[in-house]
Design an enzyme around this catalytic site. Structure first.
Site, PDB file in Angstrom:
ATOM      1  N   LYS A  54       0.799  -1.220   0.000  1.00 55.64           N
ATOM      2  CA  LYS A  54       0.000   0.000   0.000  1.00 55.64           C
ATOM      3  C   LYS A  54       0.832   1.271   0.000  1.00 55.64           C
ATOM      4  CE  LYS A  54      -4.183  -1.433  -0.197  1.00 55.64           C
ATOM      5  NZ  LYS A  54      -5.249  -0.732  -0.869  1.00 55.64           N
ATOM      6  N   SER A  63      -2.203 -12.645   3.942  1.00 54.35           N
ATOM      7  CA  SER A  63      -2.833 -12.471   2.622  1.00 54.35           C
ATOM      8  C   SER A  63      -1.930 -12.990   1.509  1.00 54.35           C
ATOM      9  CB  SER A  63      -3.247 -11.015   2.373  1.00 54.35           C
ATOM     10  OG  SER A  63      -2.128 -10.187   2.253  1.00 54.35           O
TER      11      SER A  63
END
Ligand SMILES: Cc1ncc(COP(=O)(O)O)c(C=O)c1O
Length: 445
Positions: A53, A270
């Site tokens: 991110k 993830s």
């Protein structure tokens, strides 16, 4: 001059990846069990602030700056990693930053955000924020972003999110595989990663197979969304993906552990989820080259691993009985709610008028916030010191009028209550704090 070849940089922001400075891809050796297909993990924890991110955070800010937006304070709903990226980009750019997030976000991420200087608003919300929930992180951040001096860049709807991946991650993967990529796999949260990279790769070669991986409803994998929640995501573009796979928590955490043991990769949950989806869909055939995005490493998810791999952790001490509700805290909360809507909350115009008339203005923010921007004639007394009993610099005369100010108007209201408890009769708090003050163009130093 920053130089990727020497890895010598003028600014940490110059380390952000692009085709000249890609994050690594590493071929998986054992865990796939494949004979023919080559599967590469793209290690996004090599971003300067530790996760995929960072690219999005930097691009959100870059595009806003290039548009000429006058940024001062940023507020963002986040499941943690965009917040961490924005906190650090904001520090580098001298902006204030507030993260609005769920209490279900791992403690490690919430603590990191505080450590990196963010103000946190923690809510009883979903792990990954959803639109349409009036008390949720998205609605709250939007509301806070409307205050003067504040901006919500909104990763969930801002094209700069998939745009970051279209500009950087997509070209990196294309170059790193010499254009030989046949399958691209990503986990699904905001869907900025899959949609941005998928579009870029399909523009280079329409035959590249794009695969999205999501968890089941009620999952415990930070950063990603179930199929039901994905339906509400602006950048979820199922028509552009060739397959969408659901993976359960057990498979995701189990594969994550195997990545640690068999590949020496410090992958987070993830990453395990995305790889599990890849192993279900990518065929083991000659010529197959798959790239799987590994968004983050394991460190910020130790509390999640404790729930899924409990055998690795020391036993929890016997759960202590719940402490009785603290009546003082309850009264303080009620007093705060009353004060918030009462006559002692004033706007910046009234505060400026009182300041001209010689009122004592007390700035209760921390020294590092004060160093960034402050009102020159204000008295500095951080809320922590005030609540520990310090009245340093305040007038002895308890009838002297006082105005309190902080970044946004929350801490100043607590300061108001503390000062009243100390006997000061005439205390006001500035609604919207320094953000509103600077936004109204009032003098700062
Ligand atoms: C750890 C982690 N994995 C996966 C994702 C999903 O990425 P995207 O939001 O681009 O779909 C995120 C997003 O925040 C994340 O933080």
């Amino acid at each position: 001059m920053s130089d990727h070849r020497l890895r010598a940089y003028d600014s940490i922001l110059d380390l952000l990846p692009d085709a000249d400075n890609p994050t690594p891809i590493v071929r998986l050796q054992r865990v796939t069990g494949f004979e023919h297909a080559r599967v590469y993990a793209k290690l996004e924890w090599y971003n300067p602030f530790g996760a995929v991110k960072d690219r999005v955070a930097a691009n959100l800010v870059r595009e806003a700056e290039e548009r000429g937006d006058h940024l001062q304070n940023l507020v963002e709903p986040t499941s943690g990693n965009t917040g961490i990226g924005l906190a650090m980009v904001s520090n580098a750019r001298q902006y204030g930053f507030s993260a609005v997030l769920s209490k279900a976000v791992p403690l490690e991420k919430r603590t990191s955000l505080r450590l990196f200087g963010s103000d946190l608003l923690e809510l009883d919300d979903d792990l990954c924020p959803l639109p349409g929930q009036p008390e949720g992180a998205m609605a709250k951040a939007e509301e806070l972003g409307r205050r003067p001096g504040w901006t919500e860049l909104n990763q969930y709807a801002n094209p700069a999110n998939p745009g970051a991946h279209y500009r950087t991650t997509g070209p990196e993967i294309w170059n790193q595989t010499g254009g030989a990529i046949t399958h691209f796999v990503a986990s699904l949260g905001t869907c900025g990663t899959i949609t941005g990279i998928g579009r870029y790769l399909k523009e280079q070669n329409a035959e590249v197979t794009v695969i999205g991986v999501h968890p089941a409803q009620g999952h415990d994998i930070p950063g990603v969304r179930s199929r039901q929640a994905l339906a509400l995501a602006d950048f979820f573009a199922p028509d552009e993906y060739d397959a969408i796979v659901e993976i359960g928590d057990e498979d995701a955490y189990g594969l994550c552990r195997r990545l640690h043991l068999e590949e020496s990769l410090i992958a987070g949950p993830s990453s395990g989820l995305a790889l599990a989806g890849a192993l279900r869909t990518v065929p083991d055939e000659p010529g197959v080259v798959a790239v799987v995005v590994f968004p983050d490493n394991a460190w910020k998810y130790l509390s999640s691993f404790r729930r899924h791999l409990p055998e690795l952790f020391p036993p929890e001490p016997d759960a202590a009985p719940a402490p009785p509700a603290n009546p003082f805290a309850v009264h303080l909360e009620n007093a705060f709610a009353l004060a918030k809507h009462g006559p002692d909350v004033i706007d910046v115009a009234e505060a400026a008028r009182l300041l001209d008339a010689g009122v004592t203005l007390v700035d209760v923010r921390n020294p590092d916030e004060v160093a960034r921007v402050h009102i020159p004639s204000s008295l500095k007394l951080p809320l922590g010191e005030l609540s520990a009993g310090s009245l340093a610099g305040l007038p002895e005369d308890r009838t002297t009028p006082i105005v309190t100010i902080c970044a946004a108007g929350t801490r100043s209201l607590y300061a108001l209550l503390l000062l009243k408890a100390q006997g000061y009769a005439d205390v006001k708090s500035v609604d919207g704090g320094m953000g509103a003050w600077a936004g109204a163009g009032l003098p700062t130093g």
